[in-house]
Design a protein around this motif. Structure first.
Motif, short mmCIF file in Angstrom:
data_model
loop_
_atom_site.label_atom_id
_atom_site.label_comp_id
_atom_site.label_asym_id
_atom_site.label_seq_id
_atom_site.Cartn_x
_atom_site.Cartn_y
_atom_site.Cartn_z
N ASP A 94 -21.38 10.95 11.44
CA ASP A 94 -22.35 9.85 11.36
C ASP A 94 -21.60 8.56 11.69
O ASP A 94 -20.90 8.00 10.85
CB ASP A 94 -22.95 9.79 9.96
N ARG A 95 -21.76 8.10 12.92
CA ARG A 95 -21.02 6.92 13.39
C ARG A 95 -21.51 5.62 12.76
O ARG A 95 -20.88 4.58 12.93
CB ARG A 95 -21.13 6.81 14.93
N ASP A 96 -22.62 5.68 12.06
CA ASP A 96 -23.12 4.47 11.38
C ASP A 96 -22.58 4.33 9.97
O ASP A 96 -22.86 3.34 9.30
CB ASP A 96 -24.66 4.50 11.33
N ARG A 97 -21.83 5.34 9.53
CA ARG A 97 -21.25 5.30 8.17
C ARG A 97 -19.75 5.50 8.27
O ARG A 97 -19.24 6.61 8.18
CB ARG A 97 -21.89 6.37 7.29
N ILE A 98 -19.04 4.39 8.49
CA ILE A 98 -17.59 4.43 8.66
C ILE A 98 -16.95 3.49 7.64
O ILE A 98 -17.38 2.35 7.47
CB ILE A 98 -17.16 4.01 10.08
N ALA A 99 -15.92 3.99 6.95
CA ALA A 99 -15.16 3.19 6.00
C ALA A 99 -13.71 3.14 6.42
O ALA A 99 -13.22 4.01 7.13
CB ALA A 99 -15.28 3.78 4.59
N ALA A 100 -13.00 2.09 5.96
CA ALA A 100 -11.55 1.98 6.15
C ALA A 100 -10.90 2.01 4.78
O ALA A 100 -11.38 1.37 3.84
CB ALA A 100 -11.20 0.69 6.88
N ALA A 101 -9.81 2.76 4.66
CA ALA A 101 -9.08 2.84 3.40
C ALA A 101 -7.59 2.76 3.70
O ALA A 101 -7.15 3.03 4.82
CB ALA A 101 -9.41 4.13 2.66
N GLY A 102 -6.80 2.38 2.69
CA GLY A 102 -5.36 2.33 2.89
C GLY A 102 -4.63 2.07 1.59
O GLY A 102 -5.20 1.54 0.63
N HIS A 103 -3.35 2.45 1.58
CA HIS A 103 -2.50 2.26 0.41
C HIS A 103 -1.37 1.30 0.74
O HIS A 103 -0.72 1.43 1.78
CB HIS A 103 -1.90 3.61 -0.01
N SER A 104 -1.14 0.31 -0.14
CA SER A 104 -0.02 -0.61 0.00
C SER A 104 -0.13 -1.39 1.32
O SER A 104 -1.13 -2.09 1.53
CB SER A 104 1.29 0.19 -0.12
N PHE A 105 0.84 -1.27 2.23
CA PHE A 105 0.74 -1.93 3.54
C PHE A 105 -0.56 -1.50 4.24
O PHE A 105 -1.22 -2.29 4.91
CB PHE A 105 1.97 -1.54 4.37
N GLY A 106 -0.93 -0.25 4.04
CA GLY A 106 -2.19 0.24 4.62
C GLY A 106 -3.42 -0.40 4.01
O GLY A 106 -4.46 -0.48 4.65
N GLY A 107 -3.29 -0.88 2.76
CA GLY A 107 -4.40 -1.60 2.16
C GLY A 107 -4.64 -2.92 2.87
O GLY A 107 -5.79 -3.32 3.09
N GLN A 108 -3.55 -3.61 3.24
CA GLN A 108 -3.73 -4.83 4.02
C GLN A 108 -4.33 -4.51 5.38
O GLN A 108 -5.20 -5.24 5.88
CB GLN A 108 -2.40 -5.58 4.21
N THR A 109 -3.88 -3.40 6.00
CA THR A 109 -4.43 -3.01 7.30
C THR A 109 -5.93 -2.77 7.20
O THR A 109 -6.70 -3.29 8.01
CB THR A 109 -3.72 -1.74 7.81
N ALA A 110 -6.33 -2.00 6.20
CA ALA A 110 -7.76 -1.77 6.00
C ALA A 110 -8.48 -3.08 5.70
O ALA A 110 -9.57 -3.34 6.21
CB ALA A 110 -7.98 -0.77 4.87
N GLY A 111 -7.82 -3.93 4.89
CA GLY A 111 -8.41 -5.23 4.56
C GLY A 111 -8.67 -6.09 5.79
O GLY A 111 -9.70 -6.79 5.87
N ASN A 112 -7.76 -6.06 6.76
CA ASN A 112 -7.97 -6.82 8.01
C ASN A 112 -9.29 -6.44 8.66
O ASN A 112 -9.99 -7.29 9.22
CB ASN A 112 -6.84 -6.55 9.00
N LEU A 113 -9.64 -5.16 8.59
CA LEU A 113 -10.88 -4.69 9.21
C LEU A 113 -12.11 -5.07 8.40
O LEU A 113 -13.23 -5.03 8.91
CB LEU A 113 -10.80 -3.18 9.41
N LEU A 114 -11.88 -5.46 7.14
CA LEU A 114 -12.98 -5.91 6.27
C LEU A 114 -13.14 -7.42 6.30
O LEU A 114 -14.07 -7.95 5.70
CB LEU A 114 -12.72 -5.48 4.83
N GLY A 115 -12.20 -8.13 6.94
CA GLY A 115 -12.29 -9.58 7.03
C GLY A 115 -11.10 -10.34 6.47
O GLY A 115 -11.04 -11.57 6.57
N LEU A 116 -10.14 -9.63 5.83
CA LEU A 116 -8.90 -10.28 5.39
C LEU A 116 -8.21 -10.89 6.61
O LEU A 116 -8.15 -10.28 7.67
CB LEU A 116 -7.99 -9.23 4.74
N ARG A 117 -7.70 -12.11 6.45
CA ARG A 117 -6.99 -12.76 7.55
C ARG A 117 -5.54 -13.02 7.18
O ARG A 117 -5.25 -13.45 6.06
CB ARG A 117 -7.67 -14.08 7.93
N VAL A 118 -4.65 -12.74 8.11
CA VAL A 118 -3.23 -13.04 7.92
C VAL A 118 -3.00 -14.47 8.42
O VAL A 118 -3.22 -14.77 9.60
CB VAL A 118 -2.34 -12.04 8.67
N ILE A 119 -2.58 -15.34 7.52
CA ILE A 119 -2.42 -16.75 7.85
C ILE A 119 -1.07 -16.98 8.52
O ILE A 119 -0.03 -16.65 7.96
CB ILE A 119 -2.54 -17.63 6.59
#
Length: 298
Positions: free
Chosen positions: A118-143
């Motif tokens: 189901d291409r309309d139901r996609i999530a991003a997940a990650g641990h530690s450094f991967g959490g920031q990576t997933a966060g970038n895709l949710l709108g987190l910005r690296v300043i």
């Protein structure tokens, strides 16, 4: 009842601009249709072979789990003075976007999977450094430390996120070691609007911050929109053992907590992706008096 799963690795995605192609593992239940997708970003140094306790569980409960190996993986052994190193964090985000761009290829590489996602139901997940990576895709910005600006790398294809043991604010909150070695650890959560579950251990005392374990709750408290926070009592950075089965980096092995994480994350993903709400409501109720942790939502 867990469904049997099938895992295929490595599936190779061409990446001429990256220096090495992206190697990917895909795990999926052998039955079922309209399967939601979770792209999982590993912690620093890990690979597509990590995080079996969550990846296998999610797949057995109806998700297609896609795990790319990022450039910082120990399996690639890229030296610190490699010219790509300053942009490692950015390559990680591009890896996930490449996965999303190549879903047809990835589906076709797994026997019997084509047409079942189901291409309309996609999530991003990650641990530690991967959490920031997933966060970038949710709108987190690296300043950027010089321009004080952060680029929007969010992706509209991502509808929800799960951030495990993810770093908080940079600047004065960083240890001297982190400030010197990890300039990308300077996030802003102000635009991280996509719904997410943040998972933090109350004993995760990171050498990267001067603040203590509450640093890992910043992604919850400092981001707008629908967010939930699972705080695990007594858990350190590996959250009871999610990096792998009997993995050497697990300092706080706790099968009960891993089982809790498995249940809560599946319930959350089903809720946040609009599949069903009853299991999420059950987990919220069960955690009201749990000795293992607490669940907050806003």
């Amino acid at each position: 009842m867990d469904t049997p799963i099938l895992s295929v690795k490595p599936i190779v995605l061409p990446a001429p601009d990256r220096g090495v192609d992206v190697h990917v593992r895909v795990s999926a239940p052998v039955t079922g249709h309209d399967l939601p997708i979770v792209v999982f970003s590993h912690g620093f140094g890990s690979s597509l072979d990590g995080y079996g306790p969550v990846a296998d569980y999610w797949a057995a409960h109806g998700f297609v789990v896609i795990q790319p190996t990022h450039l910082d993986s120990r399996t690639l052994n890229i030296p610190p003075d490699d010219p790509r190193t300053p942009r490692i964090w950015r390559f990680r985000v591009e890896d996930v976007k490449r996965v999303l761009d190549q879903l047809d290829l990835l589906e076709a590489a797994v026997p019997g999977l084509a047409g079942r996602t189901d291409r309309d139901r996609i999530a991003a997940a990650g641990h530690s450094f991967g959490g920031q990576t997933a966060g970038n895709l949710l709108g987190l910005r690296v300043i950027d430390p010089e321009t004080k600006q952060g680029e929007d790398l969010s992706d509209a294809r991502i509808k929800a996120g799960v951030l495990f043991a993810t770093a908080g604010l940079g600047g004065a909150d960083l240890s001297a070691f982190a400030a010197e070695n990890f300039p990308f650890m300077n996030p802003s959560f102000a635009d991280m609007t996509t719904p997410a579950l943040v998972v933090a251990g109350d004993q995760d005392d990171s050498p990267l911050t001067v603040r203590g374990p509450d640093w890992m709750t910043d992604p919850y408290f400092l981001s707008p929109g629908d967010k939930s926070l699972l705080t695990l009592y007594g858990a350190e950075h590996s959250l009871g053992g999610i990096p792998g089965y009997e993995a050497k980096e697990t300092t706080d092995e706790n099968p009960e907590q891993v089982a809790l994480i498995q249940r809560v994350t599946v319930a959350y993903l089903r809720h946040a992706l609009g599949i069903e709400d009853s299991s999420w409501q059950q987990e919220q109720k069960a955690l009201r008096d749990s000795p293992l942790g607490r669940l907050d939502s806003k």
